[in-house]
Design a protein around this motif. Structure first.
Motif, mmCIF file in Angstrom:
data_model
loop_
_atom_site.group_PDB
_atom_site.id
_atom_site.type_symbol
_atom_site.label_atom_id
_atom_site.label_comp_id
_atom_site.label_asym_id
_atom_site.label_seq_id
_atom_site.Cartn_x
_atom_site.Cartn_y
_atom_site.Cartn_z
ATOM 1 N N VAL A 164 -7.660 5.868 2.634
ATOM 2 C CA VAL A 164 -6.247 5.505 2.753
ATOM 3 C C VAL A 164 -5.626 6.270 3.921
ATOM 4 N N ILE A 165 -4.854 5.553 4.724
ATOM 5 C CA ILE A 165 -4.109 6.141 5.842
ATOM 6 C C ILE A 165 -2.671 5.650 5.759
ATOM 7 N N VAL A 166 -1.726 6.570 5.773
ATOM 8 C CA VAL A 166 -0.309 6.206 5.818
ATOM 9 C C VAL A 166 0.161 6.366 7.260
ATOM 10 N N THR A 167 0.719 5.308 7.824
ATOM 11 C CA THR A 167 1.119 5.333 9.228
ATOM 12 C C THR A 167 2.639 5.327 9.380
ATOM 13 N N TYR A 168 3.089 5.991 10.443
ATOM 14 C CA TYR A 168 4.497 5.964 10.835
ATOM 15 C C TYR A 168 4.562 6.203 12.337
ATOM 16 N N ILE A 186 -17.067 3.336 5.968
ATOM 17 C CA ILE A 186 -16.325 3.301 4.707
ATOM 18 C C ILE A 186 -16.365 1.891 4.140
ATOM 19 N N ASP A 187 -16.392 1.784 2.816
ATOM 20 C CA ASP A 187 -16.424 0.457 2.198
ATOM 21 C C ASP A 187 -15.128 -0.311 2.415
ATOM 22 N N LEU A 188 -13.980 0.391 2.324
ATOM 23 C CA LEU A 188 -12.699 -0.280 2.519
ATOM 24 C C LEU A 188 -11.669 0.741 2.984
ATOM 25 N N VAL A 189 -10.809 0.321 3.909
ATOM 26 C CA VAL A 189 -9.721 1.172 4.407
ATOM 27 C C VAL A 189 -8.389 0.510 4.073
ATOM 28 N N LEU A 190 -7.526 1.235 3.379
ATOM 29 C CA LEU A 190 -6.170 0.777 3.106
ATOM 30 C C LEU A 190 -5.208 1.481 4.050
ATOM 31 N N ILE A 191 -4.395 0.709 4.746
ATOM 32 C CA ILE A 191 -3.349 1.267 5.591
ATOM 33 C C ILE A 191 -2.003 0.918 4.974
ATOM 34 N N TYR A 192 -1.192 1.929 4.732
ATOM 35 C CA TYR A 192 0.173 1.716 4.265
ATOM 36 C C TYR A 192 1.106 2.154 5.387
ATOM 37 N N ASP A 193 1.847 1.207 5.949
ATOM 38 C CA ASP A 193 2.747 1.552 7.042
ATOM 39 C C ASP A 193 4.165 1.769 6.526
ATOM 40 N N ASN A 194 4.778 2.866 6.967
ATOM 41 C CA ASN A 194 6.110 3.255 6.508
ATOM 42 C C ASN A 194 7.211 2.789 7.463
ATOM 43 N N ASN A 195 7.256 1.468 7.690
ATOM 44 C CA ASN A 195 8.317 0.872 8.507
ATOM 45 C C ASN A 195 8.312 1.430 9.923
ATOM 46 N N SER A 196 7.145 1.451 10.542
ATOM 47 C CA SER A 196 7.024 1.942 11.916
ATOM 48 C C SER A 196 7.799 1.064 12.889
ATOM 49 N N LEU A 197 8.366 1.688 13.912
ATOM 50 C CA LEU A 197 9.061 0.939 14.956
ATOM 51 C C LEU A 197 8.081 0.085 15.756
ATOM 52 N N ASN A 198 6.824 0.507 15.805
ATOM 53 C CA ASN A 198 5.807 -0.241 16.550
ATOM 54 C C ASN A 198 4.861 -1.004 15.621
ATOM 55 N N THR A 215 3.814 8.097 -2.785
ATOM 56 C CA THR A 215 3.837 6.756 -3.370
ATOM 57 C C THR A 215 2.618 5.958 -2.934
ATOM 58 N N HIS A 216 2.289 6.042 -1.666
ATOM 59 C CA HIS A 216 1.149 5.276 -1.144
ATOM 60 C C HIS A 216 -0.181 5.888 -1.590
ATOM 61 N N TYR A 217 -0.259 7.203 -1.671
ATOM 62 C CA TYR A 217 -1.486 7.828 -2.157
ATOM 63 C C TYR A 217 -1.759 7.406 -3.604
ATOM 64 N N ASN A 218 -0.722 7.387 -4.415
ATOM 65 C CA ASN A 218 -0.898 6.966 -5.808
ATOM 66 C C ASN A 218 -1.274 5.493 -5.908
ATOM 67 N N ALA A 219 -0.711 4.674 -5.015
ATOM 68 C CA ALA A 219 -1.084 3.257 -4.990
ATOM 69 C C ALA A 219 -2.564 3.099 -4.645
ATOM 70 N N ALA A 220 -3.049 3.927 -3.714
ATOM 71 C CA ALA A 220 -4.461 3.878 -3.336
ATOM 72 C C ALA A 220 -5.353 4.341 -4.487
ATOM 73 N N ILE A 266 -8.606 10.595 1.850
ATOM 74 C CA ILE A 266 -7.283 10.570 2.455
ATOM 75 C C ILE A 266 -7.389 11.036 3.904
ATOM 76 N N LEU A 267 -6.779 10.267 4.808
ATOM 77 C CA LEU A 267 -6.804 10.628 6.226
ATOM 78 C C LEU A 267 -5.413 10.462 6.833
ATOM 79 N N ASP A 268 -5.137 11.229 7.885
ATOM 80 C CA ASP A 268 -3.894 11.096 8.643
ATOM 81 C C ASP A 268 -4.116 10.187 9.839
ATOM 82 N N GLN A 269 -3.025 9.642 10.358
ATOM 83 C CA GLN A 269 -3.118 8.734 11.498
ATOM 84 C C GLN A 269 -3.517 9.440 12.787
#
Length: 283
Positions: free
Chosen positions: A10-14, A32-44, A70-75, A89-92
């Motif tokens: 899981v990676i949370v992006t902003y 990795i078998d699967l990567v989930l990206i949760y974006d926090n309303n990035s301008l880009n 919230t996103h970590y728990n969703a993952a 868990i990884l950072d962007q």
């Protein structure tokens, strides 16, 4: 070595740097078998969405910035419901060495709750001054940062989750405090090196400055006050309190946008002090 374990990342992006995120995901998706990206309303976000993702990368976009927990728990929930053995868990903006995951896989059959990495700071000056030191191949540790933490999902108690009262700071510290109360073991794999960045580090005399934005300082202060309210009596809490005063003083005295940062720190302190914590509190 357990090569069959299913690993979810899981990676949370902003507002990520698109070039780095693209190359990072290209390499990660191969391992990795699967990567989930949760974006926090990035301008880009349009640039993020334009990346040609591998089929094992799924991106979710949030209309607001929800922070991290919230996103970590969703993952975690996604992993438990879809038969994954581990959550990474990884950072962007973090990067890891080529054999990082191979080193982790050597320990997936062992009796641990979490694996965490050996941290290397991208700023050479800071790394030289504050290196992580060890002569061992592995070390038991009580805490680590979010990025690089691998959770054995089948050993995750129902009462342990990331505290959604927090936004971005102390999320990791609170999680490991919960794990330590359950006497769950965390192993640092010293051959699994994760390269991290702390703000935009600069130096003035003997002092390192993190140069966080006013927004980050506000949320950081808010979260630390909430954390200290939740965990008021411990040696770590005392250290965090003194460290926060030290860092805020440096920011006010030496960094740019001093007035904005003073206002951000004061606002964050008030938000944390008067925040009404949720009724659901983990042990």
């Amino acid at each position: 070595m357990n090569k069959q374990a299913k690993i979810l990342a899981v990676i949370v992006t902003y507002n990520p740097e698109i070039g780095h995120l693209k190359s990072f995901l290209e390499e990660l998706s191969k391992q990795i078998d699967l990567v989930l990206i949760y974006d926090n309303n990035s301008l880009n976000f349009k640039d993020i969405a334009s990346i040609q993702f591998s089929q094992n990368v799924i991106i979710h976009s949030s209309p607001i910035n929800k922070g991290l927990p919230t996103h970590y728990n969703a993952a975690i929930q996604y992993g438990l419901e879809n038969g994954f053995d581990n959550l990474l868990i990884l950072d962007q903006d973090s990067t890891f060495d080529k054999h990082f995951l191979d080193e982790y896989r050597k320990h997936l059959d062992e009796d641990f709750f979490c694996l965490v990495p050996f941290l290397v700071h991208n700023n050479n000056d800071y790394e030289e001054k504050y290196p992580t030191k060890t002569k061992n191949t592995c070390d038991y540790v009580k805490r680590s940062i979010n990025s690089g933490t691998l959770i054995y999902l089948h050993k995750l108690p129902n009462d342990i989750r990331f505290d959604e009262d927090l936004f971005i700071d102390c999320v990791d510290f609170d999680f490991f405090i919960q794990a330590n109360k359950f006497r769950l073991k965390t192993l640092r794999i010293n051959s699994a090196k994760l390269h991290i960045s702390l703000g935009n580090i600069s130096r003035i005399g003997p002092f390192f400055l993190y140069n966080y934005s006013p927004f980050r300082l506000e949320k950081q202060t808010r979260d630390r006050v909430i954390f200290l309210r939740k965990h008021p009596i411990s040696a770590f809490s005392l250290w965090l309190f003194l460290f926060t005063i030290f860092c805020d003083t440096k920011a006010i005295l030496f960094e740019r946008e001093r007035l904005r940062k003073i206002k951000a720190i004061v606002k964050g302190f008030k938000e944390g002090l008067f925040f009404r914590t949720s009724s659901r509190q983990h042990p």
